[in-house]
Structure formats: C-alpha cells, structure tokens
Design a protein around this motif. Sequence first.
Motif, PDB file in Angstrom:
ATOM      1  N   LYS A  57      -1.996  -6.040  49.911  1.00 42.92           N
ATOM      2  CA  LYS A  57      -3.224  -6.808  50.045  1.00 42.92           C
ATOM      3  C   LYS A  57      -4.054  -6.262  51.209  1.00 42.92           C
ATOM      4  O   LYS A  57      -3.727  -5.250  51.803  1.00 42.92           O
ATOM      5  CB  LYS A  57      -2.886  -8.283  50.300  1.00 42.92           C
ATOM      6  CG  LYS A  57      -1.968  -8.899  49.245  1.00 42.92           C
ATOM      7  CD  LYS A  57      -1.643 -10.337  49.589  1.00 42.92           C
ATOM      8  CE  LYS A  57      -0.736 -10.956  48.536  1.00 42.92           C
ATOM      9  NZ  LYS A  57      -0.417 -12.367  48.839  1.00 42.92           N
ATOM     10  N   ARG A  58      -5.140  -6.980  51.461  1.00 37.79           N
ATOM     11  CA  ARG A  58      -5.957  -6.603  52.607  1.00 37.79           C
ATOM     12  C   ARG A  58      -5.236  -6.933  53.893  1.00 37.79           C
ATOM     13  O   ARG A  58      -5.311  -6.201  54.865  1.00 37.79           O
ATOM     14  CB  ARG A  58      -7.307  -7.326  52.557  1.00 37.79           C
ATOM     15  CG  ARG A  58      -8.219  -6.960  53.721  1.00 37.79           C
ATOM     16  CD  ARG A  58      -9.599  -7.522  53.588  1.00 37.79           C
ATOM     17  NE  ARG A  58      -9.682  -8.936  53.865  1.00 37.79           N
ATOM     18  CZ  ARG A  58     -10.788  -9.560  54.253  1.00 37.79           C
ATOM     19  NH1 ARG A  58     -11.885  -8.873  54.392  1.00 37.79           N
ATOM     20  NH2 ARG A  58     -10.814 -10.850  54.464  1.00 37.79           N
ATOM     21  N   SER A  59      -4.513  -8.041  53.952  1.00 41.48           N
ATOM     22  CA  SER A  59      -3.768  -8.406  55.152  1.00 41.48           C
ATOM     23  C   SER A  59      -2.447  -9.039  54.759  1.00 41.48           C
ATOM     24  O   SER A  59      -2.329  -9.668  53.702  1.00 41.48           O
ATOM     25  CB  SER A  59      -4.565  -9.383  56.025  1.00 41.48           C
ATOM     26  OG  SER A  59      -4.829 -10.571  55.318  1.00 41.48           O
ATOM     27  N   ILE A  60      -1.442  -8.854  55.604  1.00 47.10           N
ATOM     28  CA  ILE A  60      -0.127  -9.397  55.276  1.00 47.10           C
ATOM     29  C   ILE A  60       0.675  -9.614  56.545  1.00 47.10           C
ATOM     30  O   ILE A  60       0.576  -8.866  57.503  1.00 47.10           O
ATOM     31  CB  ILE A  60       0.640  -8.458  54.307  1.00 47.10           C
ATOM     32  CG1 ILE A  60       1.928  -9.118  53.788  1.00 47.10           C
ATOM     33  CG2 ILE A  60       0.965  -7.137  54.963  1.00 47.10           C
ATOM     34  CD1 ILE A  60       2.563  -8.362  52.641  1.00 47.10           C
ATOM     35  N   ILE A  61       1.471 -10.673  56.543  1.00 48.46           N
ATOM     36  CA  ILE A  61       2.408 -10.945  57.629  1.00 48.46           C
ATOM     37  C   ILE A  61       3.662 -11.531  57.005  1.00 48.46           C
ATOM     38  O   ILE A  61       3.579 -12.335  56.057  1.00 48.46           O
ATOM     39  CB  ILE A  61       1.813 -11.921  58.668  1.00 48.46           C
ATOM     40  CG1 ILE A  61       2.759 -12.096  59.851  1.00 48.46           C
ATOM     41  CG2 ILE A  61       1.479 -13.265  58.059  1.00 48.46           C
ATOM     42  CD1 ILE A  61       2.143 -12.838  61.037  1.00 48.46           C
ATOM     43  N   GLN A  62       4.830 -11.094  57.446  1.00 51.87           N
ATOM     44  CA  GLN A  62       6.069 -11.599  56.870  1.00 51.87           C
ATOM     45  C   GLN A  62       6.186 -13.099  57.105  1.00 51.87           C
ATOM     46  O   GLN A  62       5.808 -13.614  58.144  1.00 51.87           O
ATOM     47  CB  GLN A  62       7.277 -10.881  57.504  1.00 51.87           C
ATOM     48  CG  GLN A  62       7.424  -9.428  57.070  1.00 51.87           C
ATOM     49  CD  GLN A  62       7.987  -9.324  55.651  1.00 51.87           C
ATOM     50  OE1 GLN A  62       7.978 -10.291  54.903  1.00 51.87           O
ATOM     51  NE2 GLN A  62       8.433  -8.140  55.297  1.00 51.87           N
ATOM     52  N   GLY A 149     -18.499   9.604  42.920  1.00 50.96           N
ATOM     53  CA  GLY A 149     -18.341   8.844  41.692  1.00 50.96           C
ATOM     54  C   GLY A 149     -16.914   8.546  41.296  1.00 50.96           C
ATOM     55  O   GLY A 149     -16.689   7.789  40.340  1.00 50.96           O
ATOM     56  N   LYS A 150     -15.931   9.101  42.001  1.00 45.34           N
ATOM     57  CA  LYS A 150     -14.536   8.858  41.640  1.00 45.34           C
ATOM     58  C   LYS A 150     -13.929   7.776  42.528  1.00 45.34           C
ATOM     59  O   LYS A 150     -14.285   7.643  43.700  1.00 45.34           O
ATOM     60  CB  LYS A 150     -13.721  10.142  41.746  1.00 45.34           C
ATOM     61  CG  LYS A 150     -14.048  11.157  40.664  1.00 45.34           C
ATOM     62  CD  LYS A 150     -13.043  12.301  40.655  1.00 45.34           C
ATOM     63  CE  LYS A 150     -13.318  13.253  39.498  1.00 45.34           C
ATOM     64  NZ  LYS A 150     -12.316  14.355  39.436  1.00 45.34           N
ATOM     65  N   ASN A 151     -13.009   7.009  41.957  1.00 42.37           N
ATOM     66  CA  ASN A 151     -12.354   5.930  42.687  1.00 42.37           C
ATOM     67  C   ASN A 151     -11.017   6.416  43.247  1.00 42.37           C
ATOM     68  O   ASN A 151     -10.243   7.070  42.541  1.00 42.37           O
ATOM     69  CB  ASN A 151     -12.111   4.730  41.776  1.00 42.37           C
ATOM     70  CG  ASN A 151     -13.385   4.180  41.201  1.00 42.37           C
ATOM     71  OD1 ASN A 151     -14.397   4.109  41.893  1.00 42.37           O
ATOM     72  ND2 ASN A 151     -13.360   3.778  39.938  1.00 42.37           N
ATOM     73  N   TYR A 152     -10.750   6.060  44.485  1.00 44.03           N
ATOM     74  CA  TYR A 152      -9.495   6.424  45.138  1.00 44.03           C
ATOM     75  C   TYR A 152      -8.833   5.159  45.678  1.00 44.03           C
ATOM     76  O   TYR A 152      -9.508   4.180  46.000  1.00 44.03           O
ATOM     77  CB  TYR A 152      -9.747   7.395  46.291  1.00 44.03           C
ATOM     78  CG  TYR A 152     -10.360   8.711  45.865  1.00 44.03           C
ATOM     79  CD1 TYR A 152      -9.575   9.845  45.668  1.00 44.03           C
ATOM     80  CD2 TYR A 152     -11.741   8.824  45.668  1.00 44.03           C
ATOM     81  CE1 TYR A 152     -10.145  11.054  45.273  1.00 44.03           C
ATOM     82  CE2 TYR A 152     -12.319  10.035  45.277  1.00 44.03           C
ATOM     83  CZ  TYR A 152     -11.509  11.137  45.080  1.00 44.03           C
ATOM     84  OH  TYR A 152     -12.071  12.327  44.687  1.00 44.03           O
ATOM     85  N   LYS A 153      -7.518   5.178  45.759  1.00 43.58           N
ATOM     86  CA  LYS A 153      -6.773   4.059  46.339  1.00 43.58           C
ATOM     87  C   LYS A 153      -6.094   4.536  47.620  1.00 43.58           C
ATOM     88  O   LYS A 153      -5.563   5.643  47.679  1.00 43.58           O
ATOM     89  CB  LYS A 153      -5.698   3.575  45.360  1.00 43.58           C
ATOM     90  CG  LYS A 153      -6.232   2.980  44.057  1.00 43.58           C
ATOM     91  CD  LYS A 153      -6.866   1.643  44.291  1.00 43.58           C
ATOM     92  CE  LYS A 153      -7.346   1.029  42.979  1.00 43.58           C
ATOM     93  NZ  LYS A 153      -6.278   0.710  42.046  1.00 43.58           N
ATOM     94  N   TRP A 154      -6.119   3.693  48.640  1.00 45.63           N
ATOM     95  CA  TRP A 154      -5.443   4.029  49.887  1.00 45.63           C
ATOM     96  C   TRP A 154      -4.570   2.887  50.359  1.00 45.63           C
ATOM     97  O   TRP A 154      -4.862   1.712  50.085  1.00 45.63           O
ATOM     98  CB  TRP A 154      -6.451   4.412  50.976  1.00 45.63           C
ATOM     99  CG  TRP A 154      -7.344   3.301  51.464  1.00 45.63           C
ATOM    100  CD1 TRP A 154      -8.511   2.871  50.900  1.00 45.63           C
ATOM    101  CD2 TRP A 154      -7.136   2.485  52.622  1.00 45.63           C
ATOM    102  NE1 TRP A 154      -9.050   1.854  51.641  1.00 45.63           N
ATOM    103  CE2 TRP A 154      -8.225   1.603  52.701  1.00 45.63           C
ATOM    104  CE3 TRP A 154      -6.138   2.435  53.598  1.00 45.63           C
ATOM    105  CZ2 TRP A 154      -8.349   0.651  53.710  1.00 45.63           C
ATOM    106  CZ3 TRP A 154      -6.251   1.493  54.610  1.00 45.63           C
ATOM    107  CH2 TRP A 154      -7.354   0.621  54.665  1.00 45.63           C
ATOM    108  N   ILE A 170       2.554  -3.613  53.398  1.00 43.98           N
ATOM    109  CA  ILE A 170       1.597  -2.664  52.826  1.00 43.98           C
ATOM    110  C   ILE A 170       0.236  -3.323  52.656  1.00 43.98           C
ATOM    111  O   ILE A 170       0.123  -4.385  52.039  1.00 43.98           O
ATOM    112  CB  ILE A 170       2.083  -2.151  51.452  1.00 43.98           C
ATOM    113  CG1 ILE A 170       3.522  -1.632  51.544  1.00 43.98           C
ATOM    114  CG2 ILE A 170       1.158  -1.055  50.937  1.00 43.98           C
ATOM    115  CD1 ILE A 170       4.122  -1.273  50.191  1.00 43.98           C
ATOM    116  N   VAL A 171      -0.793  -2.688  53.198  1.00 46.78           N
ATOM    117  CA  VAL A 171      -2.170  -3.139  52.978  1.00 46.78           C
ATOM    118  C   VAL A 171      -2.980  -1.941  52.493  1.00 46.78           C
ATOM    119  O   VAL A 171      -2.586  -0.789  52.678  1.00 46.78           O
ATOM    120  CB  VAL A 171      -2.805  -3.719  54.261  1.00 46.78           C
ATOM    121  CG1 VAL A 171      -2.100  -4.987  54.682  1.00 46.78           C
ATOM    122  CG2 VAL A 171      -2.800  -2.699  55.400  1.00 46.78           C
ATOM    123  N   GLY A 172      -4.110  -2.212  51.872  1.00 47.91           N
ATOM    124  CA  GLY A 172      -4.932  -1.105  51.402  1.00 47.91           C
ATOM    125  C   GLY A 172      -6.071  -1.561  50.521  1.00 47.91           C
ATOM    126  O   GLY A 172      -6.333  -2.763  50.383  1.00 47.91           O
TER     127      GLY A 172
END
Length: 252
Positions: A57-62, A149-154, A170-172
């Motif tokens: 996700k955009r943000s995460i905490i255990q 014009g191309k989509n990328y994931k990070w 994991i965030v991205g």
Amino acid sequence: MMQSIIYILNMIKKIILSLLFIFLQVSLLKSVIADDTTPPPEIGKLGRTAPGGSSWKRSIIQETGSVCGLSQKPLTALIPENLIGLTVNDYPTFLVYIPTNSAQKAFFELKDETGKIIYKISVKNPHEIIGVFSLNIPNKSEKLALEIGKNYKWTFTLICNFRYRSQDLIVGGSIQRVKLTQETIEQLRKASKRDRPAIYGKAGIWHEALTELAELRRLYPQDKKITNDWQKILKQVKLDDIAEEPLVQPQK
C-alpha cells in the motif's frame, strides 16, 4: 484481415486507457500548492497487491508495532492516495518516509508493464535512515530510462526478518512519464527555482512538484514559505502528518 482489425482495436483501447490515466492524475493534482485549494478526491486504488499476493500500500505499519520496531508513524510512499504519480523525467526520483525501525535491510524495485524488474537497489542499514528518503534512478544506462506513455510499478521494502519474509513491509505505487505542454514548458523556462514546484503541481506532475520542493527545503530549511508549500502539497494527499519529518540525503 480479422487480425489487423483486432490489432487496430487493441491499439485504440491502449491509447484511450493511457489518456484516461493522464486525465485522472491531472484532475487530482491540478490545484496542488495553489491558494484556496481543497483536498482532492480519492480516485480508486491501483496495484493493491504485489506479485505473489502479498499486500502492499501507500503506507503500512505492523499491527503489533514490534516486528520492525516501528514508531507510531507508518512506512509511507509519498504519492497520491490513488497510488499514481506522473513524471516528465526519464530518470525520476521517488520519496519514501522511513520511520524509526529495526529492519535488517531494505530495497527498492522498479518494474515495467510486463512485470520485469528494470532497476533494483539495496539500502543498507535502514534503521539509520529516519525521515523522508529520496531514491534516484541513475542516468547511466538507457535501459533504465522511463518511456513516455508507459506505466511502471515501484515498491520499497523493509525486510524485518530474513527467516520470515511474510513480515516484510512493502509500500509503492505506479508512475508514468508524460510530455509537458508547450505552455508549461514556457512557464518553467521563465520561472525561478522557487516557483517551479507550483507550476508542476498545477500541471498534475506529482514527482517533479514534490522532489523540487524537497530540494528547496534542503537548500532553505528556514524559509517559511517553502515549508508552508511543502506542508500544503502533502496535506493535499492527506500526508500532512509527515510534513514535519526531516529530509534525508538522496540515495545515489
């Protein structure tokens, strides 16, 4: 003949989806760091699961708060709520907020539309990196350059326990490189360095608006207007709780 028709229809579909992607992002950020702005609406979630089904996700905490020794603030990718960010740079910069942690290692990954990893870098001693952290894509190879014009994931990953990788945090998000309009190019050409983030923000170009403003904060930490602009752009995407956090020197 039928294959040609199918090919043409697929190309039209791809163009329409690409234009829709750009339209939604510009609509989201068109008023960023401008006067009399209101928080943009959430447009929906994109890429909520990473390959293998693990949540990111955009943000995460255990939930326990103890697995990675995190502070009360979560590991957070500095991107809009819909996880989409536009850039005009072929070698863009990504920003992540790293809270107090006890992680053994971290790494950043950038994938193309097919899911192929085109860039990956390890981050040593992430427990020593507390604050807003910048990761720059090096311009040493054309293979790393983002195509228009191309989509990328990070993704940015904190490894909390090498024996139990299910505990990774994991965030991205997604990023797409676009072309500036001639009008915006002309505005940027005439603008001072302090005015450039606002121009990028009004054009919906998230990554440059944020990274150039972050650089101004590093150069002029006592400038109240720059600090206010930084707080405003983060408030636009509901990240105002990170606005007071320190900036860490970029990862080269």
